[in-house]
Design a protein around this motif. Structure first.
Motif, PDB file in Angstrom:
ATOM      1  N   GLN A  38      -4.819  41.441 -22.557  1.00 31.79           N
ATOM      2  CA  GLN A  38      -4.551  42.710 -23.222  1.00 31.79           C
ATOM      3  C   GLN A  38      -5.815  43.223 -23.911  1.00 31.79           C
ATOM      4  O   GLN A  38      -6.607  42.423 -24.444  1.00 31.79           O
ATOM      5  CB  GLN A  38      -3.452  42.536 -24.285  1.00 31.79           C
ATOM      6  N   PRO A  39      -6.050  44.532 -23.897  1.00 36.98           N
ATOM      7  CA  PRO A  39      -7.234  45.081 -24.573  1.00 36.98           C
ATOM      8  C   PRO A  39      -7.317  44.625 -26.022  1.00 36.98           C
ATOM      9  O   PRO A  39      -6.310  44.577 -26.737  1.00 36.98           O
ATOM     10  CB  PRO A  39      -7.012  46.596 -24.478  1.00 36.98           C
ATOM     11  N   GLY A  40      -8.532  44.260 -26.427  1.00 41.27           N
ATOM     12  CA  GLY A  40      -8.763  43.862 -27.808  1.00 41.27           C
ATOM     13  C   GLY A  40      -8.360  42.444 -28.143  1.00 41.27           C
ATOM     14  O   GLY A  40      -8.411  42.049 -29.318  1.00 41.27           O
ATOM     15  N   LYS A  41      -7.978  41.656 -27.151  1.00 38.85           N
ATOM     16  CA  LYS A  41      -7.489  40.303 -27.416  1.00 38.85           C
ATOM     17  C   LYS A  41      -8.459  39.208 -26.963  1.00 38.85           C
ATOM     18  O   LYS A  41      -8.055  38.064 -26.773  1.00 38.85           O
ATOM     19  CB  LYS A  41      -6.127  40.103 -26.736  1.00 38.85           C
ATOM     20  N   ALA A  42      -9.742  39.538 -26.847  1.00 38.75           N
ATOM     21  CA  ALA A  42     -10.721  38.547 -26.395  1.00 38.75           C
ATOM     22  C   ALA A  42     -10.779  37.348 -27.332  1.00 38.75           C
ATOM     23  O   ALA A  42     -10.865  36.195 -26.887  1.00 38.75           O
ATOM     24  CB  ALA A  42     -12.097  39.190 -26.273  1.00 38.75           C
ATOM     25  N   ALA A  43     -10.734  37.603 -28.633  1.00 33.31           N
ATOM     26  CA  ALA A  43     -10.817  36.508 -29.608  1.00 33.31           C
ATOM     27  C   ALA A  43      -9.656  35.536 -29.434  1.00 33.31           C
ATOM     28  O   ALA A  43      -9.827  34.312 -29.540  1.00 33.31           O
ATOM     29  CB  ALA A  43     -10.840  37.066 -31.025  1.00 33.31           C
ATOM     30  N   GLU A  44      -8.476  36.073 -29.156  1.00 32.16           N
ATOM     31  CA  GLU A  44      -7.304  35.215 -28.963  1.00 32.16           C
ATOM     32  C   GLU A  44      -7.448  34.348 -27.717  1.00 32.16           C
ATOM     33  O   GLU A  44      -7.012  33.201 -27.685  1.00 32.16           O
ATOM     34  CB  GLU A  44      -6.035  36.070 -28.875  1.00 32.16           C
TER      35      GLU A  44
END
Length: 511
Positions: A38-44
């Protein structure tokens, strides 16, 4: 390009949904996969990889996706992570060149230039087009490439774009833009006008993961490329890769890739995607090359047999042979040292055993029974100064010594020439393998840059056309070969620069 069926454990099969596949990996209990999230979920995703005792090995440029190496047992949890859209195998992509033959001498015009009608159009306007070459880098200081408008990328895995340890990318670049300078060869766009952007995905070993290719093509787009040239491919499609090419097509970028060299109906990727032009190979007689993959995806054809082009300076091999007053046409024994030797010619039979009678002589060896490395090694162990391996069937051939290191120069010859030399035993023979800056190679890798360069050349004269329209114009103006209309071996036919230009002039874009 070689593909093998992967043997997948039941544990891995159970871990993934039906539309995804696991990857082979460096460690037996780990797999390398691409995760779309999902967009913006790289850290997760970074956290999830760490929690699974895995690692992020590549973050795909320009997309919400990354390649992970994780334990097999962690795949099910990764697939079910709410931030994950899908998980898929990180496939391998390979450079698609076959045999290699060195060449030296003054400038010549490769046969492919006239075959694709590049010599009938001026490239004076080509500066308004940028071709992005995704390959092994190039030798930017090559005598026949220097002076071109070159830019490129640094890659953490492969290094700087302006070196080429594999030699493949330099060969591709020469077909597109070798300079008209009285040296070597000329390319489709020979007057230093075309812009070239180099993205290096291959090292010396000639393969890369799909995740790296996806980053590369996205960087091409970010650099303002109009055409992306990819002389590479692999056996399975990738959702993430396909999405990248669809996005580029929507942004008016034309992507072109090799159909593959297995000589079967298998589809290679990225050539198999709808948003990519698949290119098959022809010989100098416009006949289908037997190694070229053939299927419904093949769209255009171009010269791909014995294509002469640039390789990094001094890395090619130019073999030669004289016996008495006769000069013979010989081919490279790949792996031979760059050296020269003169001595009486002696019959060494099949070269399957050491024989001191050839000491101080040039060994004439018939092909067959044992491998080339054994033949040449036995000649050397017998005191031979050089080796000539002649064919046991009609025609010439190219050989390889593989990983065997020898100290004497070796070449290959046709059956007819070998039989002629049997009548010259005792005469002085000179075997030479000289460094070369050019080489003739086979492969759909060699056909692809012809099409990429023609696309850029024609487009430079019709910048009002979109990439999709140009593609249609190239297809409709191709020289129909084989079965009438589009067919599996030739696609729409041989790409034609002048015919495409004339068609657009008379009918408009996309007709």
């Amino acid at each position: 390009m070689k593909h093998g069926n992967k043997i997948l454990s039941l544990a891995i099969l159970a871990a993934l949904s039906a539309n995804t596949l696991p990857a082979s990996a460096a460690a037996p209990d780990k797999v390398r996969v691409v995760v779309s999230f999902q967009p913006g979920k790289a850290a997760e995703i970074h956290k999830a990889a760490a929690a699974a005792h895995g690692a992020v090995v590549h973050e795909i440029f320009g997309m919400d996706a990354m390649a992970l190496e994780v334990p097999t047992q962690a795949l099910k949890g990764l697939q079910n992570n709410p931030n994950v859209l899908y998980v898929e195998e990180d496939e391998k992509r390979y450079a698609l060149a076959l045999s290699k033959q060195g060449a030296t001498g003054g400038q010549s015009v490769p046969y492919g230039i006239s075959m694709v009608q590049a010599d009938q159009l001026s490239d004076a306007s080509a500066g308004n087009r940028k071709v992005c070459i995704v390959d092994s880098g190039i030798d930017a200081n090559h005598e026949d490439l220097v002076g071109n408008r070159l830019t490129g990328e640094w890659d953490r895995g492969t290094g700087w774009w302006y070196t080429d340890e594999n030699h493949h990318g330099s060969h591709v670049a020469g077909t597109i833009a070798a300079v008209n300078n009285a040296l070597g060869v000329v390319g489709v766009n020979p007057n230093k006008n075309i812009q070239l952007h180099i993205v290096k995905v291959f090292g010396a070993d000639g393969w890369a993961y799909s995740s790296s290719l996806t980053t590369a093509v996205n960087k091409c787009g970010a650099a303002g490329a109009n055409v992306i040239s990819m002389s590479l491919g692999g056996g399975r499609p990738m959702k993430t890769e396909e999405k990248a090419f669809s996005t580029l097509a929507a942004k008016n970028v034309l992507s072109i890739a090799a159909a593959g060299n297995d000589g079967t109906t298998a589809v290679s990727y990225p050539a198999g995607y709808a948003s990519v032009v698949s290119v098959g190979a022809l010989d100098a007689n416009k006949e289908w090359a037997s190694f070229s993959q053939y299927n419904s995806k093949v769209e255009l054809s171009a010269p791909g047999v014995s294509v002469l082009s640039t390789v990094p300076m001094g890395t090619g091999a130019a073999p030669s042979l004289t016996v008495g007053n006769a000069a013979y046409t010989v081919s490279e024994m790949e792996g031979s040292p760059k050296a020269s030797a003169s001595a009486p010619l002696a019959n060494f039979g099949l070269g399957d055993k050491v024989d001191g009678s050839v000491s101080g002589k040039i060994c004439l060896i018939q092909r067959g029974t044992v491998d080339f490395a054994t033949k040449v090694s036995n000649c050397q162990a017998s005191g031979g100064k050089g080796a000539v391996v002649y064919n046991n069937v009609a025609g010439g051939f190219g050989g390889t010594l593989g990983t065997t290191v020898t100290a004497i120069p070796s070449v290959t010859a046709s059956q007819a020439d070998g039989q002629a030399m049997l009548g010259q035993l005792g005469q002085t023979a000179t075997v030479s393998v000289a460094p070369a800056n050019y080489a003739s190679w086979d492969g759909t890798s060699m056909a692809t840059p012809h099409v990429s360069a023609v696309a850029a050349l024609v487009w430079s004269l019709h910048t009002n056309c979109t990439a999709a329209q140009l593609r249609v114009s190239l297809d409709n103006s191709a020289m129909d070969l084989g079965t009438a209309g589009r067919d599996a071996k030739f696609g729409f036919g041989l790409v034609q620069a002048k015919a495409a230009h004339d068609r657009i002039n008379s009918m408009g874009c996309g007709k």
